[in-house]
Design a protein around this motif. Structure first.
Motif, PDB file in Angstrom:
ATOM      1  N   GLU A 102       0.798  -1.229   0.000  1.00 35.29           N
ATOM      2  CA  GLU A 102       0.000   0.000   0.000  1.00 35.29           C
ATOM      3  C   GLU A 102       0.828   1.276   0.000  1.00 35.29           C
ATOM      4  O   GLU A 102       0.469   2.259  -0.663  1.00 35.29           O
ATOM      5  CB  GLU A 102      -0.962   0.029   1.187  1.00 35.29           C
ATOM      6  N   GLU A 123      -8.672  -8.454  -2.290  1.00 37.83           N
ATOM      7  CA  GLU A 123      -8.817  -7.495  -1.193  1.00 37.83           C
ATOM      8  C   GLU A 123      -7.900  -6.296  -1.389  1.00 37.83           C
ATOM      9  O   GLU A 123      -8.304  -5.142  -1.185  1.00 37.83           O
ATOM     10  CB  GLU A 123      -8.512  -8.164   0.147  1.00 37.83           C
ATOM     11  N   ASP A 126      -9.280  -3.970  -4.156  1.00 41.08           N
ATOM     12  CA  ASP A 126     -10.443  -3.204  -3.715  1.00 41.08           C
ATOM     13  C   ASP A 126     -10.051  -2.120  -2.711  1.00 41.08           C
ATOM     14  O   ASP A 126     -10.536  -0.985  -2.782  1.00 41.08           O
ATOM     15  CB  ASP A 126     -11.482  -4.137  -3.096  1.00 41.08           C
ATOM     16  N   ARG A 127      -9.172  -2.452  -1.783  1.00 47.75           N
ATOM     17  CA  ARG A 127      -8.788  -1.461  -0.773  1.00 47.75           C
ATOM     18  C   ARG A 127      -7.966  -0.329  -1.387  1.00 47.75           C
ATOM     19  O   ARG A 127      -8.086   0.829  -0.965  1.00 47.75           O
ATOM     20  CB  ARG A 127      -8.032  -2.127   0.370  1.00 47.75           C
ATOM     21  N   ARG A 131      -9.026   3.607  -1.091  1.00 46.85           N
ATOM     22  CA  ARG A 131      -8.161   4.537  -0.369  1.00 46.85           C
ATOM     23  C   ARG A 131      -7.403   5.509  -1.267  1.00 46.85           C
ATOM     24  O   ARG A 131      -7.036   6.603  -0.811  1.00 46.85           O
ATOM     25  CB  ARG A 131      -7.166   3.746   0.486  1.00 46.85           C
ATOM     26  N   GLN A 200     -12.200 -10.462   5.390  1.00 42.30           N
ATOM     27  CA  GLN A 200     -11.751  -9.118   5.017  1.00 42.30           C
ATOM     28  C   GLN A 200     -11.907  -8.877   3.518  1.00 42.30           C
ATOM     29  O   GLN A 200     -12.245  -7.770   3.085  1.00 42.30           O
ATOM     30  CB  GLN A 200     -10.289  -8.926   5.422  1.00 42.30           C
ATOM     31  N   ALA A 204     -14.167  -5.885   1.869  1.00 42.04           N
ATOM     32  CA  ALA A 204     -13.611  -4.887   0.953  1.00 42.04           C
ATOM     33  C   ALA A 204     -14.399  -4.845  -0.348  1.00 42.04           C
ATOM     34  O   ALA A 204     -14.646  -3.768  -0.907  1.00 42.04           O
ATOM     35  CB  ALA A 204     -12.143  -5.200   0.675  1.00 42.04           C
ATOM     36  N   ARG A 208     -16.423  -1.587  -1.780  1.00 43.00           N
ATOM     37  CA  ARG A 208     -16.141  -1.011  -3.094  1.00 43.00           C
ATOM     38  C   ARG A 208     -17.417  -0.900  -3.928  1.00 43.00           C
ATOM     39  O   ARG A 208     -17.623   0.103  -4.622  1.00 43.00           O
ATOM     40  CB  ARG A 208     -15.098  -1.853  -3.828  1.00 43.00           C
TER      41      ARG A 208
END
Length: 217
Positions: A102, A123, A126-127, A131, A200, A204, A208
């Motif tokens: 990330e 995941e 999507d995260r 973000r 998780q 996510a 989304r």
């Protein structure tokens, strides 16, 4: 859009995670196929390992003896910010991405730097959208995930198939891939991580769907 690609940067492509299994294969491909004039660099956290990789590449192409080496850790936001600001494109092979990816995505989104990876972790994809998509749109950065074997053959296969089917009708395409390869260490670690994060991953994906605009048509 505040795309920063009009400004001059030292490198066209930086390969982050160059000394790993897939990273070294990617480095060898770039050494053999990068266009003339392409300014690219190797990046990772260990300078000695980067130097060994450069020496190996130079055995097949002496021009690689002068490849620039950039050091940065996947957890060092400041170093990753400097790396992202120095290039037009970052290609990352450092996984599992949910654990190590990330901060580099964030750095590229902030710097207006195009980013590509080979994650197969839904995941993470999507995260990163949730973000960092807004910031990437502001700076003009293009964040492109899933450029690896577990994604590209399916995408190309569906594209090839749909081109040969009737237009204007609903379609469902199922894909199957048969391979005789074995997992690399990084891929195996990513798979284990994803298998242990089912809850998780589902959360996510739901989040989304709530935020992503629906396509019209």
């Amino acid at each position: 859009m505040n795309r920063q690609h009009g400004t001059e940067r030292p490198w066209d492509i930086v390969l982050f995670g160059a000394t790993g299994f897939v990273g070294s294969l990617t480095a060898a491909y770039l050494a053999a196929h990068a266009p003339d004039g392409c300014r690219w660099a190797l990046a990772g956290r260990s300078l000695p390992r980067l130097e060994r990789l450069r020496d190996q590449l130079a055995l097949t192409d002496p021009r690689c003896a002068d490849l620039p080496l950039l050091t940065a850790d996947a957890d060092d936001a400041e170093a990753l910010g400097e790396l992202a600001a120095s290039t037009h494109v970052v290609a990352s092979t450092v996984g599992p991405y949910i654990r190590y990816g990330e901060k580099l995505v964030a750095a590229c989104a902030d710097a207006g730097t195009d980013y590509a990876d080979l994650t197969g972790e839904p995941e993470f994809v999507d995260r990163m959208y949730l973000r960092h998509d807004t910031r990437a749109r502001e700076t003009g950065a293009r964040l492109v995930h899933a450029c690896g074997f577990d994604s590209v053959p399916h995408d190309l296969g569906v594209y090839f198939t749909v081109q040969r089917l009737p237009e204007g009708v609903p379609l469902t395409v199922d894909g199957f891939v048969r391979a005789g390869a074995v997992f690399s260490g990084g891929t195996f670690a990513s798979a284990l991580s994803a298998l242990g994060r089912g809850r998780q991953t589902a959360a996510a994906a739901r989040e989304r769907r709530l935020h992503e605009p629906r396509l019209v048509g």
